[in-house]
Design a protein around this motif. Structure first.
Motif, short mmCIF file in Angstrom:
data_model
loop_
_atom_site.label_atom_id
_atom_site.label_comp_id
_atom_site.label_asym_id
_atom_site.label_seq_id
_atom_site.Cartn_x
_atom_site.Cartn_y
_atom_site.Cartn_z
N LEU A 467 16.89 25.73 42.79
CA LEU A 467 17.62 26.34 43.89
C LEU A 467 19.04 26.65 43.43
CD1 LEU A 467 16.60 23.97 46.81
CD2 LEU A 467 15.88 26.35 46.58
N ARG A 468 19.64 27.69 44.03
CA ARG A 468 21.04 27.96 43.77
C ARG A 468 21.75 28.27 45.09
NH1 ARG A 468 19.14 33.33 42.45
NH2 ARG A 468 20.54 34.96 43.27
N TYR A 469 23.04 27.91 45.12
CA TYR A 469 23.85 28.08 46.32
C TYR A 469 25.14 28.78 45.92
CZ TYR A 469 27.11 26.75 50.06
OH TYR A 469 28.05 26.77 51.06
N ALA A 470 25.58 29.73 46.72
CA ALA A 470 26.84 30.44 46.47
C ALA A 470 27.50 30.76 47.79
CB ALA A 470 26.59 31.72 45.67
N ASN A 471 28.81 30.41 47.91
CA ASN A 471 29.52 30.67 49.16
C ASN A 471 31.02 30.52 48.93
OD1 ASN A 471 29.96 31.21 51.88
ND2 ASN A 471 29.75 29.05 52.47
N VAL A 472 31.75 31.62 49.07
CA VAL A 472 33.21 31.65 49.08
C VAL A 472 33.82 30.85 47.93
CG1 VAL A 472 35.27 31.51 50.52
CG2 VAL A 472 33.02 31.69 51.61
N GLY A 473 33.52 31.26 46.72
CA GLY A 473 34.11 30.62 45.54
C GLY A 473 33.30 29.47 44.99
N TRP A 474 32.49 28.83 45.83
CA TRP A 474 31.66 27.72 45.37
C TRP A 474 30.31 28.23 44.88
CZ3 TRP A 474 33.11 22.82 44.61
CH2 TRP A 474 34.27 22.37 45.24
N ASN A 475 29.80 27.63 43.82
CA ASN A 475 28.45 27.92 43.36
C ASN A 475 27.84 26.64 42.80
OD1 ASN A 475 28.80 28.04 40.18
ND2 ASN A 475 30.50 29.21 41.07
N ALA A 476 26.56 26.46 43.06
CA ALA A 476 25.86 25.27 42.59
C ALA A 476 24.40 25.62 42.37
CB ALA A 476 25.99 24.13 43.59
N SER A 477 23.77 24.94 41.44
CA SER A 477 22.35 25.17 41.20
C SER A 477 21.75 23.93 40.55
CB SER A 477 22.13 26.39 40.29
OG SER A 477 22.69 26.17 39.00
N GLY A 478 20.44 23.82 40.66
CA GLY A 478 19.72 22.73 40.03
C GLY A 478 18.27 23.12 39.83
N ALA A 479 17.67 22.61 38.78
CA ALA A 479 16.28 22.97 38.48
C ALA A 479 15.60 21.87 37.69
CB ALA A 479 16.21 24.29 37.71
N ILE A 480 14.31 21.70 37.94
CA ILE A 480 13.48 20.86 37.09
C ILE A 480 12.80 21.76 36.07
CG2 ILE A 480 13.13 19.02 38.77
CD1 ILE A 480 10.43 20.29 39.46
N PHE A 481 12.55 21.22 34.87
CA PHE A 481 11.95 22.05 33.82
C PHE A 481 10.98 21.21 32.98
CE2 PHE A 481 15.79 20.21 31.93
CZ PHE A 481 15.31 19.71 30.73
N ARG A 482 10.10 21.91 32.32
CA ARG A 482 9.19 21.27 31.36
C ARG A 482 8.68 22.33 30.38
NH1 ARG A 482 4.90 16.48 31.97
NH2 ARG A 482 3.95 16.62 29.90
N THR A 483 8.67 21.96 29.10
CA THR A 483 8.07 22.79 28.06
C THR A 483 7.21 21.90 27.18
OG1 THR A 483 9.86 24.42 27.99
CG2 THR A 483 8.50 24.24 26.02
N ASP A 484 5.94 22.27 27.01
CA ASP A 484 5.01 21.58 26.11
C ASP A 484 4.63 22.52 24.98
OD1 ASP A 484 4.90 19.24 27.70
OD2 ASP A 484 3.39 20.16 29.01
N ILE A 485 4.91 22.10 23.75
CA ILE A 485 4.56 22.89 22.56
C ILE A 485 3.47 22.14 21.80
CG2 ILE A 485 5.44 23.98 20.47
CD1 ILE A 485 8.23 23.90 21.68
N ASN A 486 2.36 22.81 21.56
CA ASN A 486 1.19 22.16 21.00
C ASN A 486 0.79 22.74 19.65
OD1 ASN A 486 0.75 20.53 23.40
ND2 ASN A 486 0.03 22.40 24.40
N ASP A 487 0.23 21.86 18.81
CA ASP A 487 -0.37 22.24 17.52
C ASP A 487 0.63 22.86 16.55
OD1 ASP A 487 -2.91 21.36 18.35
OD2 ASP A 487 -3.31 23.28 19.34
#
Length: 657
Positions: A467-487
């Motif tokens: 999610l990301r938030y933006a309002n009158v000079g303020w901005n914030a964001s956060g995310a979960i992530f995952r990467t699996d590399i095989n073989d």
């Protein structure tokens, strides 16, 4: 079904030409505004970070490590430039698609050296994708992509000028030495050019405890030439050439057969003293690019041919990695968006030699051709999407003459959905076919002939939700992530077994919060990355794969104080990582806090002059950075990890004319 390279090329050509059917008629020319999913705020939540020209200037980097100051998802190991490697969420850059001005870069020829030697003096921007590389970013982006862009004459010239230049000189304490740059640029009658040269000479630095760290002196030479011609119709042909070289004295230790090996990523080994010998890391790149700056109808091309060479002399062994690559793509306008479609290829090699009396040698080659399409569209006022696919064919020849062929599909998709005027949801997934991996050039057939039984291709799956938030000079964001590399095949094989495979995974959470006001900004980034190899916490010497990270915070701020003064600073805070004590050959990674300050003055009556003071590691912290080779040693470890420089003060003056 397998296609030959000739068949793949014919199919690819048809693929590009078929795209014309989707394009608008010549009479329907129009300019699209920025597609919302392509905005910086949306891309950041999707793990795609752009470091802008303004941010690079604020950081005033002299190395790749300093370039990523303030970032937490992107980190770099330390020491001399020859040793620095870049990691994205703990995944080493050799598993990313790395380009400079669009030209593909091969990886290093020796595991104790960095992958892509580059001086940041002339960088305009850096774009980083973590796991969700689009199809048009190129083949093999298992962990994402890393794209460096350098400045053109038009980026440097003042409006109305046809000629200009700049000269800078800097000096500093704690081994900083002297760093200088001269750049000339011009634009006349459609012809433009940039000529730039940088030289940095220094001494070995001391860590925060005042201990001299041998083999860390700066000895960098960098040259860049860019010329281009644009005619009145907008057809532009550009050529660039660059060479970056590090030739300083580096710490070497005896290895197999009594040969000396430079290990600039370590302070040394517990098994014997250092011997200082001259090391060599050299990157040479050339590219030729055609674009149309005034496209009409369906024809909006990007054609490029490039050659890249990475050379390493590590004492007893040496190696060269080469890459000849090309991209031929077109941007088609569709309803509320674009499709980039085309073909690309590379022909790469890794060749190595061992000194007398052993004289081991060997060569591997890898060829790839791919077709791709990537769409980016605003589907409505609230929803924006990016989606694409590519298919690649590869032919690999091992050092024993064996031949291996395979092909694979890569797909990706991302969405940007506005939940309200201030809150937006971002999500993305990607499945990437990585193909074969070239082995380490310098150690091909080293004492043991390499074998390829079980040799196979790699793949990865990545996902992000945030999610990301933006309002009158303020901005914030956060995310979960995952990467699996095989073989992943063994790049640095034990017993010569190139067919041995490993799996790498990184998962976690990243976030940012910032505030911008008229006179400045303040920003905090945070990343937690849990990096594993075959299900266990990855070690700090898992070369070509990754490094343990844990919790990392970064702070960055600047205040434009008026009357030509700017004051700013940054910080990196890494928490103790207990997970590494289970890695087998590691202990707990200690935490550290490092703070940097700077002040810049541009006289109001002489705005072509700037004077800048930098104080790095203000409080003289003694620490080993996250991503450092050999970090967290145990009582039985051979490697002695490299501490970072203690407090370093530098002063730089730049004159523009």
């Amino acid at each position: 079904m397998k296609l030959s390279f000739r068949g793949a090329l014919l199919l690819s050509t048809s693929f590009v030409l078929a795209g014309q059917a989707m394009a608008e008629d010549d009479s329907d020319d129009f300019d699209l505004g920025e597609i919302r999913i392509e905005t910086d705020s949306a891309q950041k939540v999707l793990g795609n970070v752009e470091i802008t020209d303004e941010e690079i200037a604020q950081r005033n980097p002299t190395s790749v490590q300093e370039l990523f100051t303030g970032e937490t998802s992107v980190t770099a190991s330390g020491g001399a430039a020859i040793a620095q490697k870049v990691y994205v969420n703990g995944i080493e850059e050799s598993l990313l698609n790395v380009t400079i001005d669009g030209a593909r870069q091969n990886k290093t020829a020796f595991h104790h050296a960095g992958n892509v030697l580059i001086d940041p003096s002339m960088l305009k921007a850096v774009e980083v994708t973590s796991g969700l590389a689009p199809a048009d970013a190129g083949p093999g982006g298992l962990g994402g992509s890393l794209a460096y862009t350098t400045k053109d004459a038009r980026d440097l010239l003042e409006p109305g000028d046809t000629f200009g230049g700049s000269v800078s000189i800097a000096g500093g304490s704690n081994g900083y030495g002297i760093r200088s740059n001269l750049t000339l640029f011009g634009l006349q009658g459609g012809f433009e050019y940039v000529l730039s040269g940088t030289k940095h000479d220094g001494d070995d630095y001391k860590d925060g405890d005042g201990t001299l760290v041998e083999g860390t002196e700066a000895n960098i030479t960098d040259y860049m030439v860019k010329v281009a011609y644009t005619n009145e119709a907008g057809h532009r042909l550009a050529f660039s050439a660059s060479e970056t070289e590090d030739t300083g004295l580096r710490a070497a230790q005896a290895g197999p057969g009594g040969l000396l090996f430079t290990r600039p990523d370590f302070t040394g080994l517990t098994t014997g003293p250092n011997t200082l010998i001259e090391g060599l890391s050299r990157r040479t790149s050339y590219s030729l690019t055609y674009t149309n700056e005034n496209p009409t109808g369906w024809f909006d091309p990007f054609f490029q041919l490039a050659y890249n060479e990475q050379e390493i002399d590590a004492g007893g062994v040496s190696g060269v990695n080469t890459s000849f690559s090309g991209t031929f793509k077109n941007t088609f306008r569709i309803a509320n968006g674009t499709i980039d479609a085309g073909i690309d290829f590379f022909d790469e090699s890794a060749e190595g030699w061992t000194d007398a009396p052993f004289l081991f040698t060997g060569t591997e080659t890898n060829r790839n051709i791919g077709i791709f399409a990537q769409a980016r569209q605003d589907l409505s006022s609230r929803m924006s999407v990016s989606y694409g696919a590519r298919y690649d064919w590869q032919e690999f020849e091992g050092a024993d003459g064996s031949e291996h062929k395979d092909s694979g599909l890569s797909v990706n998709g991302a969405v940007d959905f506005a939940l309200s005027d201030t809150l937006t949801l971002n999500a993305g997934v990607a499945s990437t076919w990585g193909g074969y991996e070239l082995g380490e050039a310098a150690l091909i057939n080293f004492f043991t002939p390499w074998s390829y039984a079980g040799f196979t291709t790699s793949s990865s799956i990545s996902g992000r939700l945030g999610l990301r938030y933006a309002n009158v000079g303020w901005n914030a964001s956060g995310a979960i992530f995952r990467t699996d590399i095989n073989d992943l095949s063994a790049v640095l094989p034990s017993g010569g077994a190139r067919g041995a495979t490993t799996d790498i995974s990184t998962k976690g959470f990243d976030a940012t919060v910032g505030y911008n006001w008229a006179e400045g900004f303040a920003r905090m980034n945070y990343t937690y990355a849990d990096v594993t190899q075959d299900g266990a916490t990855i070690g700090s010497t898992s070369y070509y794969y990754g490094r343990p990270m844990g919790h990392i915070f970064a702070l960055e701020t600047a205040w434009y104080a008026g009357n030509g003064f700017t004051i700013g600073g940054s910080a990196e805070i890494a928490l103790k990582n207990d997970e590494t004590s289970t890695a087998g050959t590691m202990s707990t990674l200690p935490g550290y806090e490092v703070f940097n300050l700077y002040a810049e003055y541009i006289p109001p009556n002489m705005d072509n002059l700037s004077i800048r003071l930098d104080i790095r590691n203000l409080f003289d912290e003694t620490y080993t950075t996250r991503g450092a080779d050999g970090a967290g040693p145990t009582s039985t470890s051979r490697q002695i990890p490299l501490n970072e420089p203690g407090r370093t003060v530098s002063l730089m003056a730049t004159v523009r004319f």
